[in-house]
Write an enzyme that holds these catalytic residues in place. Structure first.
Site, PDB file in Angstrom:
ATOM      1  N   GLU A 152      -9.557  -1.378   5.516  1.00 51.45           N
ATOM      2  CA  GLU A 152     -10.223  -1.628   6.493  1.00 51.45           C
ATOM      3  C   GLU A 152     -11.448  -2.010   6.564  1.00 51.45           C
ATOM      4  O   GLU A 152     -12.551  -2.604   5.684  1.00 51.45           O
ATOM      5  CB  GLU A 152     -10.726   0.234   6.381  1.00 51.45           C
ATOM      6  CG  GLU A 152      -9.653   1.193   6.108  1.00 51.45           C
ATOM      7  CD  GLU A 152      -8.744   1.283   7.773  1.00 51.45           C
ATOM      8  OE1 GLU A 152      -8.331   0.035   8.620  1.00 51.45           O
ATOM      9  OE2 GLU A 152      -8.020   1.816   8.071  1.00 51.45           O
ATOM     10  N   ASP A 198       0.615  -1.557  -0.259  1.00 56.59           N
ATOM     11  CA  ASP A 198      -0.221   0.260  -0.182  1.00 56.59           C
ATOM     12  C   ASP A 198       0.631   1.371  -0.005  1.00 56.59           C
ATOM     13  O   ASP A 198       1.883   1.376   0.465  1.00 56.59           O
ATOM     14  CB  ASP A 198      -0.748  -0.310   1.433  1.00 56.59           C
ATOM     15  CG  ASP A 198      -0.024  -0.536   2.318  1.00 56.59           C
ATOM     16  OD1 ASP A 198       1.017  -0.669   2.282  1.00 56.59           O
ATOM     17  OD2 ASP A 198      -0.890  -0.603   3.483  1.00 56.59           O
ATOM     18  N   ASP A 240      -6.980  -1.815  13.579  1.00 53.22           N
ATOM     19  CA  ASP A 240      -9.408  -2.147  13.305  1.00 53.22           C
ATOM     20  C   ASP A 240      -9.080  -3.668  12.911  1.00 53.22           C
ATOM     21  O   ASP A 240     -10.469  -4.540  12.167  1.00 53.22           O
ATOM     22  CB  ASP A 240      -9.592  -1.388  13.076  1.00 53.22           C
ATOM     23  CG  ASP A 240      -9.179  -1.635  11.608  1.00 53.22           C
ATOM     24  OD1 ASP A 240      -8.118  -1.382  11.054  1.00 53.22           O
ATOM     25  OD2 ASP A 240      -9.304  -0.374  10.548  1.00 53.22           O
ATOM     26  N   HIS A 300      -7.344  -4.264  10.034  1.00 48.71           N
ATOM     27  CA  HIS A 300      -7.387  -4.458   9.064  1.00 48.71           C
ATOM     28  C   HIS A 300      -5.610  -5.097   7.879  1.00 48.71           C
ATOM     29  O   HIS A 300      -4.785  -5.122   8.837  1.00 48.71           O
ATOM     30  CB  HIS A 300      -6.836  -2.491   7.795  1.00 48.71           C
ATOM     31  CG  HIS A 300      -5.927  -1.757   8.722  1.00 48.71           C
ATOM     32  ND1 HIS A 300      -5.801  -0.567   9.310  1.00 48.71           N
ATOM     33  CD2 HIS A 300      -4.297  -1.776   9.269  1.00 48.71           C
ATOM     34  CE1 HIS A 300      -4.650  -0.333   9.717  1.00 48.71           C
ATOM     35  NE2 HIS A 300      -3.718  -1.204   9.375  1.00 48.71           N
TER      36      HIS A 300
HETATM   37  C1  F6R Z   1       1.712  -1.662   6.057  1.00 45.79           C
HETATM   38  C2  F6R Z   1       0.191  -2.712   6.237  1.00 45.79           C
HETATM   39  C3  F6R Z   1      -0.773  -2.261   7.415  1.00 45.79           C
HETATM   40  C4  F6R Z   1       0.201  -2.069   9.080  1.00 45.79           C
HETATM   41  C5  F6R Z   1      -0.535  -2.605   9.637  1.00 45.79           C
HETATM   42  C6  F6R Z   1      -0.002  -2.375  11.048  1.00 45.79           C
HETATM   43  O1  F6R Z   1       1.859  -1.710   5.111  1.00 45.79           O
HETATM   44  O2  F6R Z   1       0.098  -2.293   5.081  1.00 45.79           O
HETATM   45  O3  F6R Z   1      -0.941  -2.881   7.374  1.00 45.79           O
HETATM   46  O4  F6R Z   1       0.738  -3.758   8.680  1.00 45.79           O
HETATM   47  O5  F6R Z   1      -1.474  -0.973  10.185  1.00 45.79           O
HETATM   48  O6  F6R Z   1       0.804  -0.909  11.242  1.00 45.79           O
HETATM   49  P1  F6R Z   1       2.347  -1.571  12.221  1.00 45.79           P
HETATM   50  O7  F6R Z   1       3.053  -2.296  12.354  1.00 45.79           O
HETATM   51  O8  F6R Z   1       3.058   0.115  13.128  1.00 45.79           O
HETATM   52  O9  F6R Z   1       1.755  -1.098  13.864  1.00 45.79           O
END
Ligand code: F6R
Length: 236
Positions: free
Chosen positions: A143, A67, A136, A138
């Site tokens: 989301e 992403d 959440d 994701h």
């Molecule tokens: C980032 C991504 C997100 C993160 C998620 C957890 O490329 O795809 O799904 O993996 O937001 O983020 P952290 O690791 O910062 O808790």
């Protein structure tokens, strides 16, 4: 599903790096699906160490990231392209031309999504997809929603995601409200999935995702339907 619990972030990072290393050693031309955020930083450091020590060769690897924020140019130090360059690509011998991150500044984001899916398809799909998980549920920036979305698409970030990611920005106001993310199609078609999560605050959502009902309200729960998933969780 293989669910591994470890007692430190360092162990999580080492185990995740070992799994990625095994993939690259067994198939030097691997297509790696990569993630950003705080979870994989330790894993990327371990991979860089292995590469430095001559144990790992990324020269034939191709990467596709999950992403990117909409509207952040690559030079912005909060863009995911910048993150990947500085946390991994500059520290391993990957060919930068074979690293791919969706372009969140594309004039036509819908076309960018379709092109990104076509690219993944032309590569023959992803061999190993590394994932973190949001509070959440994701994965990528898929989301909670009423449906699982298949293709790469633009999403409006949830308030909880904006709040969680504000820690990387000067203020919450600066967190982009939109992102472009790989959809569930490419993630579910990856031959292997490796999800890493650390921290007590992630425990609930990890349990819901892998032991609760499969629902787009908890996006990661779709992974229960994937035939080869490894989850590494550390409370610390
Ligand atoms: C980032 C991504 C997100 C993160 C998620 C957890 O490329 O795809 O799904 O993996 O937001 O983020 P952290 O690791 O910062 O808790």
């Amino acid at each position: 599903m293989k669910f591994i619990t470890v007692d430190s972030y360092e162990k999580l990072s080492r185990q995740a790096a070992n799994i990625i290393a095994a993939q690259v050693i067994s198939k030097p031309k691997s297509i790696l699906g990569l993630a950003t955020g705080s979870s994989p930083i330790g894993t990327y450091k371990e991979l860089a160490k292995k590469c430095d020590a001559g144990e790992l060769d990324f020269s034939d690897v191709t990467s596709v990231n999950l992403d990117e924020y909409v509207g952040l140019p690559v030079e912005n130090d909060q863009s995911y392209r910048y993150f990947m360059n500085t946390n991994l690509f500059e520290h391993i011998n990957i060919d930068i031309n074979r690293t791919n991150v969706p372009n969140g500044c594309a004039a036509d984001l819908e076309k960018e999504g379709a092109d990104y899916d076509a690219l993944i398809e032309s590569l023959g799909g992803i061999d190993l997809q590394l994932l973190g998980i949001g509070l959440d549920g994701h994965i990528g920036f898929n989301e909670p929603d009423d449906v699982f979305t298949k293709g790469t698409h633009v999403v409006t970030l949830d308030p909880s995601t904006i709040e969680a990611n504000a820690r990387f920005f000067a203020s919450e106001d600066e967190v982009p409200r939109k992102a472009i993310t790989m959809g569930m199609g490419a993630i579910m078609q990856a031959k292997k999935v490796l999800l890493i999560a650390n921290g007590k605050n992630k425990k609930d959502i990890v349990m819901q995702s892998f032991y609760g009902p499969i629902t787009p309200k908890v996006p990661a729960s779709i992974l229960q339907l994937h035939p080869d998933v490894t989850v590494i969780y550390s409370e610390n």
